[in-house]
Design a protein around this motif. Structure first.
Motif, PDB file in Angstrom:
ATOM      1  N   LEU A   1       0.793  -1.228   0.000  1.00  0.00           N
ATOM      2  CA  LEU A   1       0.000   0.000   0.000  1.00  0.00           C
ATOM      3  C   LEU A   1       0.827   1.280   0.000  1.00  0.00           C
ATOM      4  N   GLY A   2       2.031   1.230   0.523  1.00  0.00           N
ATOM      5  CA  GLY A   2       2.842   2.443   0.555  1.00  0.00           C
ATOM      6  C   GLY A   2       3.335   2.760   1.959  1.00  0.00           C
ATOM      7  N   GLU A   3       4.196   3.774   2.041  1.00  0.00           N
ATOM      8  CA  GLU A   3       4.837   4.080   3.319  1.00  0.00           C
ATOM      9  C   GLU A   3       3.872   4.667   4.340  1.00  0.00           C
ATOM     10  N   THR A   4       2.926   5.470   3.866  1.00  0.00           N
ATOM     11  CA  THR A   4       1.879   5.947   4.764  1.00  0.00           C
ATOM     12  C   THR A   4       0.537   5.499   4.207  1.00  0.00           C
ATOM     13  N   ILE A   5      -0.203   4.763   5.003  1.00  0.00           N
ATOM     14  CA  ILE A   5      -1.525   4.322   4.550  1.00  0.00           C
ATOM     15  C   ILE A   5      -2.585   5.152   5.256  1.00  0.00           C
ATOM     16  N   ASP A   6      -3.793   5.090   4.724  1.00  0.00           N
ATOM     17  CA  ASP A   6      -4.850   5.912   5.317  1.00  0.00           C
ATOM     18  C   ASP A   6      -5.350   5.308   6.625  1.00  0.00           C
ATOM     19  N   ILE A   7      -5.752   4.053   6.582  1.00  0.00           N
ATOM     20  CA  ILE A   7      -6.381   3.451   7.764  1.00  0.00           C
ATOM     21  C   ILE A   7      -5.725   2.128   8.104  1.00  0.00           C
ATOM     22  N   HIS A   8      -5.416   1.954   9.363  1.00  0.00           N
ATOM     23  CA  HIS A   8      -4.915   0.668   9.843  1.00  0.00           C
ATOM     24  C   HIS A   8      -5.925   0.130  10.849  1.00  0.00           C
ATOM     25  N   CYS A   9      -6.424  -1.070  10.619  1.00  0.00           N
ATOM     26  CA  CYS A   9      -7.438  -1.658  11.507  1.00  0.00           C
ATOM     27  C   CYS A   9      -6.848  -2.801  12.318  1.00  0.00           C
ATOM     28  N   GLY A  10      -7.622  -3.222  13.296  1.00  0.00           N
ATOM     29  CA  GLY A  10      -7.228  -4.388  14.074  1.00  0.00           C
ATOM     30  C   GLY A  10      -7.980  -4.437  15.393  1.00  0.00           C
ATOM     31  N   GLY A  11      -7.806  -5.515  16.126  1.00  0.00           N
ATOM     32  CA  GLY A  11      -8.446  -5.646  17.429  1.00  0.00           C
ATOM     33  C   GLY A  11      -7.711  -4.822  18.475  1.00  0.00           C
ATOM     34  N   VAL A  12      -8.445  -4.415  19.519  1.00  0.00           N
ATOM     35  CA  VAL A  12      -7.816  -3.588  20.559  1.00  0.00           C
ATOM     36  C   VAL A  12      -6.606  -4.238  21.188  1.00  0.00           C
ATOM     37  N   ASP A  13      -6.614  -5.536  21.263  1.00  0.00           N
ATOM     38  CA  ASP A  13      -5.493  -6.207  21.919  1.00  0.00           C
ATOM     39  C   ASP A  13      -4.201  -6.051  21.132  1.00  0.00           C
ATOM     40  N   LEU A  14      -4.337  -5.663  19.870  1.00  0.00           N
ATOM     41  CA  LEU A  14      -3.126  -5.496  19.061  1.00  0.00           C
ATOM     42  C   LEU A  14      -2.491  -4.122  19.223  1.00  0.00           C
ATOM     43  N   LYS A  15      -3.233  -3.232  19.889  1.00  0.00           N
ATOM     44  CA  LYS A  15      -2.707  -1.878  20.084  1.00  0.00           C
ATOM     45  C   LYS A  15      -1.299  -1.940  20.671  1.00  0.00           C
ATOM     46  N   PHE A  16      -1.203  -2.715  21.720  1.00  0.00           N
ATOM     47  CA  PHE A  16       0.103  -2.902  22.328  1.00  0.00           C
ATOM     48  C   PHE A  16       0.352  -4.388  22.526  1.00  0.00           C
ATOM     49  N   PRO A  17       1.491  -4.863  22.148  1.00  0.00           N
ATOM     50  CA  PRO A  17       2.618  -4.131  21.582  1.00  0.00           C
ATOM     51  C   PRO A  17       2.606  -4.035  20.058  1.00  0.00           C
ATOM     52  N   HIS A  18       1.778  -4.832  19.404  1.00  0.00           N
ATOM     53  CA  HIS A  18       1.949  -4.995  17.962  1.00  0.00           C
ATOM     54  C   HIS A  18       1.886  -3.677  17.185  1.00  0.00           C
ATOM     55  N   HIS A  19       0.811  -2.945  17.335  1.00  0.00           N
ATOM     56  CA  HIS A  19       0.675  -1.726  16.539  1.00  0.00           C
ATOM     57  C   HIS A  19       1.642  -0.640  16.995  1.00  0.00           C
ATOM     58  N   GLU A  20       1.864  -0.583  18.282  1.00  0.00           N
ATOM     59  CA  GLU A  20       2.847   0.377  18.807  1.00  0.00           C
ATOM     60  C   GLU A  20       4.200   0.143  18.140  1.00  0.00           C
ATOM     61  N   ASN A  21       4.551  -1.103  18.007  1.00  0.00           N
ATOM     62  CA  ASN A  21       5.847  -1.441  17.431  1.00  0.00           C
ATOM     63  C   ASN A  21       5.883  -1.235  15.922  1.00  0.00           C
ATOM     64  N   GLU A  22       4.765  -1.521  15.274  1.00  0.00           N
ATOM     65  CA  GLU A  22       4.688  -1.238  13.840  1.00  0.00           C
ATOM     66  C   GLU A  22       4.937   0.238  13.587  1.00  0.00           C
ATOM     67  N   ILE A  23       4.284   1.063  14.413  1.00  0.00           N
ATOM     68  CA  ILE A  23       4.430   2.518  14.259  1.00  0.00           C
ATOM     69  C   ILE A  23       5.886   2.920  14.434  1.00  0.00           C
ATOM     70  N   ALA A  24       6.505   2.394  15.486  1.00  0.00           N
ATOM     71  CA  ALA A  24       7.898   2.758  15.779  1.00  0.00           C
ATOM     72  C   ALA A  24       8.809   2.395  14.606  1.00  0.00           C
ATOM     73  N   GLN A  25       8.697   1.171  14.127  1.00  0.00           N
ATOM     74  CA  GLN A  25       9.557   0.708  13.031  1.00  0.00           C
ATOM     75  C   GLN A  25       9.350   1.516  11.770  1.00  0.00           C
ATOM     76  N   SER A  26       8.088   1.620  11.391  1.00  0.00           N
ATOM     77  CA  SER A  26       7.783   2.247  10.111  1.00  0.00           C
ATOM     78  C   SER A  26       8.099   3.729  10.133  1.00  0.00           C
ATOM     79  N   ASN A  27       7.737   4.398  11.223  1.00  0.00           N
ATOM     80  CA  ASN A  27       8.035   5.825  11.306  1.00  0.00           C
ATOM     81  C   ASN A  27       9.535   6.068  11.238  1.00  0.00           C
ATOM     82  N   CYS A  28      10.285   5.271  11.956  1.00  0.00           N
ATOM     83  CA  CYS A  28      11.724   5.487  11.982  1.00  0.00           C
ATOM     84  C   CYS A  28      12.383   5.117  10.655  1.00  0.00           C
ATOM     85  N   ALA A  29      11.878   4.083  10.010  1.00  0.00           N
ATOM     86  CA  ALA A  29      12.484   3.665   8.744  1.00  0.00           C
ATOM     87  C   ALA A  29      12.118   4.608   7.606  1.00  0.00           C
TER      88      ALA A  29
END
Length: 485
Positions: free
Chosen positions: A229-257
């Motif tokens: 989809l690209g480096e910045t996507i419009d919407i990222h979905c998922g279950g609340v349980d994925l907020k941490f750590p999964h999505h938090e970590n996705e954000i960290a990696q992708s933003n930094c890279a």
RNA sequence: GGCACCAUGGCGGAGUGGCCACGCACCGGAUUGCAAAUCCGAUUACCCCGGUUCGAUUCCGGGUGGUGCCUCCA
């Protein structure tokens, strides 16, 4: 007969977990709207909680397609097909991991198709995107956001100032969760550092400049989202349980890279509970989609999943399924009755429905409105006649109004992915030719007995029907029809 | 302990500063040979305490209760 919400209905608003507010949705490019949903790790059957996440994303996908056009929305839902659990299952069974993953990925897709989930635009597999993962990890290493340690590569959370923004965690708070002495912990600089790359396990690994190995969980989604989809996507979905750590970590990696946000809107669905308790393997109350589909039509399950707002917890029960089936039975009855006389209406075919969607997907309220619409149409069906063309500016006859109301509700159901079957199939589908003729015979047996006022025989036919798993309905004209019970 | 979310009638579950959610169940009635399906009708609610307001279930504060996350679980 359709209620109109009072709020501004012109723009889609979504609750953004990142800002904890409802925000007006503005895509980066309205001609290419992108959404990503974390798909399953395919080592076993998916459960009903997985289904909820997928159905929520599917509704959002449908709404976006409606707003921006079917070809303007790209939806990626990945398959995580390399993971420690998968490797463990493969090793135990002595088969390649692909034997496991291909089987359960297929079942997952079949299950969701039965729930009327549209196929996503992209379905990337982790094992087919290893190159992208290595690429991101190398960038992170080069820019000092990551470090190598004993065959592992870790992300250094201290290098990313916004770490914790999504989940509301702080590094200090997370430090409390440090379990000193446990494997990876000893290799890490900070307790909250997470693994990007791990050494090969049981022969599962890929060559990489930083050593042969396999990816960590979080990096998989970052790479697959970017590569489809690209480096910045419009919407990222998922279950609340994925907020941490999964999505938090996705954000960290992708933003930094990438030096830019991974996603502008984060949409999280709440949990589905079994009654008042969590569904969990340890409690032994996990309900699999595959098992439910043996007893219930996929649309019944879908409606049940949509009965609570996606940000509310949903308590799952047999009663909820029964209720959903009853709703659909009555709706299909209306669809059947009006099937051959739906209006030719040039207006907005989603009249009313849309305004509900627009305010953070008020699906349960829409469902309520749909129910009222069908109820109105059904109650006024006596007025219904295959009628002359409608002239909206001159006002509608009662017959036209009921017909139009049915039409609107049906259209709204289409938007929700409900009521997609032919009514005949709904009420009688699944029966073989032999069964069908047997059921027809039972029905006419009762009709004849009633005609002859042989009540004992009429009751016997009804018992026979019940035993065969069907229900008989006596019609006003003296005939009797059957349907699936 | 930290972070986040929630609290509505028998059950599920919306929404709103002043009027009805809705569905299912239950009760009464119509229809039916009796049922089923269908129709008509009735009943039940907004956790507690303050505050703002002419007025709060809806806004604000506090309390109580419940749930989730805190390293691979949607």
């Amino acid at each position: 007969m359709t209620d109109t919400p009072t709020q501004d209905t012109q723009k889609l608003t979504l609750y953004n977990s990142l800002t904890r507010r409802k925000e007006t949705f503005t895509p980066i490019n309205p001609k290419r709207v992108t959404m990503y949903n974390c798909g399953p790790t395919v080592y076993s059957y998916a459960h009903i909680g997985n289904a909820r996440a997928a159905v929520v994303a599917d509704v959002l996908f449908r709404v976006l397609r409606h707003i921006y056009g079917e070809d303007a929305v790209e939806y990626a839902r990945n398959i995580t097909d390399v993971d420690d659990k998968i490797i463990a299952a493969a090793t135990e069974q002595g088969v390649p991991i692909s034997d496991i993953t291909e089987k359960y990925a297929r079942i997952y897709n079949e299950n969701l198709a039965a729930l009327n989930c549209l196929p996503p635009t992209h379905q990337p597999k982790a094992t087919e995107n290893i190159g992208g993962m290595i690429d991101i990890i190398q960038t992170l290493l080069k820019d000092d956001y990551a470090y190598a340690s004993e065959g592992h590569v870790f992300f250094d959370v201290s290098k990313y100032d916004d770490y914790g923004k999504l989940s509301g965690n702080t590094l200090d708070a997370l430090r409390g969760g440090d379990r000193v002495g446990e494997g990876e912990v000893a290799r890490k600089k900070n307790a909250a550092d997470f693994v990007l790359w791990k050494p090969e396990l049981d022969g599962v690994g890929w060559d990489a400049p930083f050593g042969r190995g396999r990816p960590g969980w979080h990096i998989e989604c970052s790479a697959m989202a970017r590569d489809t989809l690209g480096e910045t996507i419009d919407i990222h979905c998922g279950g609340v349980d994925l907020k941490f750590p999964h999505h938090e970590n996705e954000i960290a990696q992708s933003n930094c890279a990438h030096g830019k946000p991974m996603a502008n809107y984060w949409v999280h669905n709440e949990f589905l509970n079994m009654g008042s308790t969590k569904m969990s393997k340890s409690l032994g109350n996990v309900t699999l989609i595959d098992d439910l589909l043996k007893d219930w039509d996929g649309e019944v399950i879908r409606l049940a999943l949509l009965k609570a707002h996606y940000r509310s917890e949903l308590s799952w029960s047999e009663d909820l399924l029964k209720e959903s089936k009853e709703n659909l039975d009555s709706w299909y009855r209306v669809k059947d009755f009006f099937a051959y006389d739906l209006p030719d209406w040039s207006g907005d075919s989603s009249r009313g429905a849309f305004s509900y969607f627009m305010s953070d997907l008020q699906v349960p309220t829409l469902i309520s409105s749909i129910g009222r619409g069908f109820s109105y149409a059904w109650k006024h069906r006596e007025d219904h006649t295959p009628s002359e063309p409608m002239e909206y500016d001159k006002g509608l006859t009662g017959a036209q109004e009921s017909s139009l109301t049915a039409y609107i509700s049906i259209t709204q159901c289409n938007l929700l992915g409900l009521l997609q079957k032919d009514p005949e199939e709904w009420f009688k589908g699944g029966a073989s030719d032999d069964e069908t003729s047997a059921f027809d015979a039972i029905a006419s047996k009762r009709a004849e007995a009633r005609k002859a006022k042989d009540w004992a025989a009429a009751d016997a036919a009804r018992d026979e029907a019940a035993a065969a798993g069907i229900a008989l309905e006596d019609q006003p004209d003296g005939t009797t029809v059957w349907r699936k019970a």
